[in-house]
Design a protein around this motif. Structure first.
Motif, PDB file in Angstrom:
ATOM      1  N   SER A   8       0.829  -1.212   0.000  1.00 42.38           N
ATOM      2  CA  SER A   8       0.000   0.000   0.000  1.00 42.38           C
ATOM      3  C   SER A   8       0.863   1.263   0.000  1.00 42.38           C
ATOM      4  O   SER A   8       0.396   2.336  -0.356  1.00 42.38           O
ATOM      5  CB  SER A   8      -0.947   0.003   1.199  1.00 42.38           C
ATOM      6  OG  SER A   8      -0.197  -0.037   2.398  1.00 42.38           O
ATOM      7  N   ALA A  34      -3.631   1.855 -11.652  1.00 48.33           N
ATOM      8  CA  ALA A  34      -3.266   2.841 -10.626  1.00 48.33           C
ATOM      9  C   ALA A  34      -1.932   3.500 -10.975  1.00 48.33           C
ATOM     10  O   ALA A  34      -1.780   4.721 -10.832  1.00 48.33           O
ATOM     11  CB  ALA A  34      -3.196   2.173  -9.254  1.00 48.33           C
ATOM     12  N   THR A  89     -15.893   7.779  -8.342  1.00 52.76           N
ATOM     13  CA  THR A  89     -15.842   8.911  -7.416  1.00 52.76           C
ATOM     14  C   THR A  89     -14.680   9.792  -7.825  1.00 52.76           C
ATOM     15  O   THR A  89     -13.675   9.315  -8.351  1.00 52.76           O
ATOM     16  CB  THR A  89     -15.651   8.469  -5.945  1.00 52.76           C
ATOM     17  OG1 THR A  89     -14.401   7.786  -5.814  1.00 52.76           O
ATOM     18  CG2 THR A  89     -16.781   7.583  -5.473  1.00 52.76           C
ATOM     19  N   THR A  98      -8.409  12.891  -5.982  1.00 56.07           N
ATOM     20  CA  THR A  98      -8.531  11.539  -5.441  1.00 56.07           C
ATOM     21  C   THR A  98      -9.859  10.967  -5.914  1.00 56.07           C
ATOM     22  O   THR A  98     -10.750  11.698  -6.327  1.00 56.07           O
ATOM     23  CB  THR A  98      -8.493  11.520  -3.900  1.00 56.07           C
ATOM     24  OG1 THR A  98      -9.541  12.345  -3.409  1.00 56.07           O
ATOM     25  CG2 THR A  98      -7.161  12.012  -3.358  1.00 56.07           C
ATOM     26  N   GLY A  99      -9.972   9.664  -5.832  1.00 50.89           N
ATOM     27  CA  GLY A  99     -11.222   9.032  -6.217  1.00 50.89           C
ATOM     28  C   GLY A  99     -11.018   7.569  -6.522  1.00 50.89           C
ATOM     29  O   GLY A  99     -10.063   6.943  -6.055  1.00 50.89           O
ATOM     30  N   SER A 100     -11.913   7.035  -7.334  1.00 53.83           N
ATOM     31  CA  SER A 100     -11.797   5.641  -7.742  1.00 53.83           C
ATOM     32  C   SER A 100     -12.316   5.486  -9.168  1.00 53.83           C
ATOM     33  O   SER A 100     -13.131   6.270  -9.632  1.00 53.83           O
ATOM     34  CB  SER A 100     -12.541   4.720  -6.785  1.00 53.83           C
ATOM     35  OG  SER A 100     -13.905   5.042  -6.762  1.00 53.83           O
ATOM     36  N   GLU A 102     -13.605   2.370 -11.869  1.00 53.95           N
ATOM     37  CA  GLU A 102     -14.035   0.983 -12.016  1.00 53.95           C
ATOM     38  C   GLU A 102     -13.590   0.492 -13.384  1.00 53.95           C
ATOM     39  O   GLU A 102     -13.887   1.121 -14.393  1.00 53.95           O
ATOM     40  CB  GLU A 102     -15.554   0.926 -11.882  1.00 53.95           C
ATOM     41  CG  GLU A 102     -16.124  -0.455 -11.797  1.00 53.95           C
ATOM     42  CD  GLU A 102     -17.612  -0.401 -11.586  1.00 53.95           C
ATOM     43  OE1 GLU A 102     -18.042  -0.366 -10.415  1.00 53.95           O
ATOM     44  OE2 GLU A 102     -18.333  -0.355 -12.594  1.00 53.95           O
ATOM     45  N   ASN A 111     -12.434  -2.246  -8.710  1.00 52.67           N
ATOM     46  CA  ASN A 111     -12.435  -0.852  -8.320  1.00 52.67           C
ATOM     47  C   ASN A 111     -11.019  -0.468  -7.930  1.00 52.67           C
ATOM     48  O   ASN A 111     -10.397  -1.130  -7.107  1.00 52.67           O
ATOM     49  CB  ASN A 111     -13.405  -0.631  -7.163  1.00 52.67           C
ATOM     50  CG  ASN A 111     -13.854   0.795  -7.071  1.00 52.67           C
ATOM     51  OD1 ASN A 111     -13.839   1.526  -8.058  1.00 52.67           O
ATOM     52  ND2 ASN A 111     -14.245   1.215  -5.882  1.00 52.67           N
ATOM     53  N   ALA A 113      -8.540   2.623  -6.526  1.00 54.67           N
ATOM     54  CA  ALA A 113      -8.459   3.946  -5.887  1.00 54.67           C
ATOM     55  C   ALA A 113      -7.269   4.708  -6.454  1.00 54.67           C
ATOM     56  O   ALA A 113      -6.252   4.129  -6.789  1.00 54.67           O
ATOM     57  CB  ALA A 113      -8.319   3.786  -4.383  1.00 54.67           C
TER      58      ALA A 113
END
Length: 114
Positions: A8, A34, A89, A98-100, A102, A111, A113
């Motif tokens: 992480s 990501a 988001t 920031t957000g996510s 899909e 999903n 982030a």
């Protein structure tokens, strides 16, 4: 797709046998998405053309959230094995997005982030 498995904190990790851990399948694709979203153009040592062109377009300006979202979706769709991508988001606080997102990969929805 196969890639190095990151923690992480975006660091390498070891598997049970002490080798560098690898990610495969949807997890590898999600991690690659990501990475692609976070990568600025000219930031990757071996491929200076990859990445989102924030330096060229957005720094010093306030682009609309829709423009930024479109660039992030485009970056996700360039990742191998990604069939579809949708921002679920999105928030900008103190110029940090920031957000996510899909993604569809290997018939699964994942999903991611950012």
């Amino acid at each position: 797709m196969r890639t190095l498995l990151l923690t992480s904190a975006w660091d390498l990790q070891l598997d049970a046998s002490g080798q560098i851990a690898m990610a495969e399948g949807p997890l590898a694709v999600a991690q690659s998405v990501a990475n692609a979203i976070r990568l600025f153009t000219r930031d990757a040592y071996f491929d200076q053309t990859s990445g989102v062109p924030h330096f060229d377009i957005e720094l010093g300006h306030r682009p609309s959230p829709e423009v930024v979202k479109e660039r992030l979706v485009r970056a996700a769709l360039e990742v191998q094995d990604v069939d579809a991508a949708t921002i679920t988001t999105f928030e900008v606080v103190d110029r940090v997005a920031t957000g996510s997102i899909e993604i569809q990969a290997f018939g699964e929805t994942v999903n991611v982030a950012f």
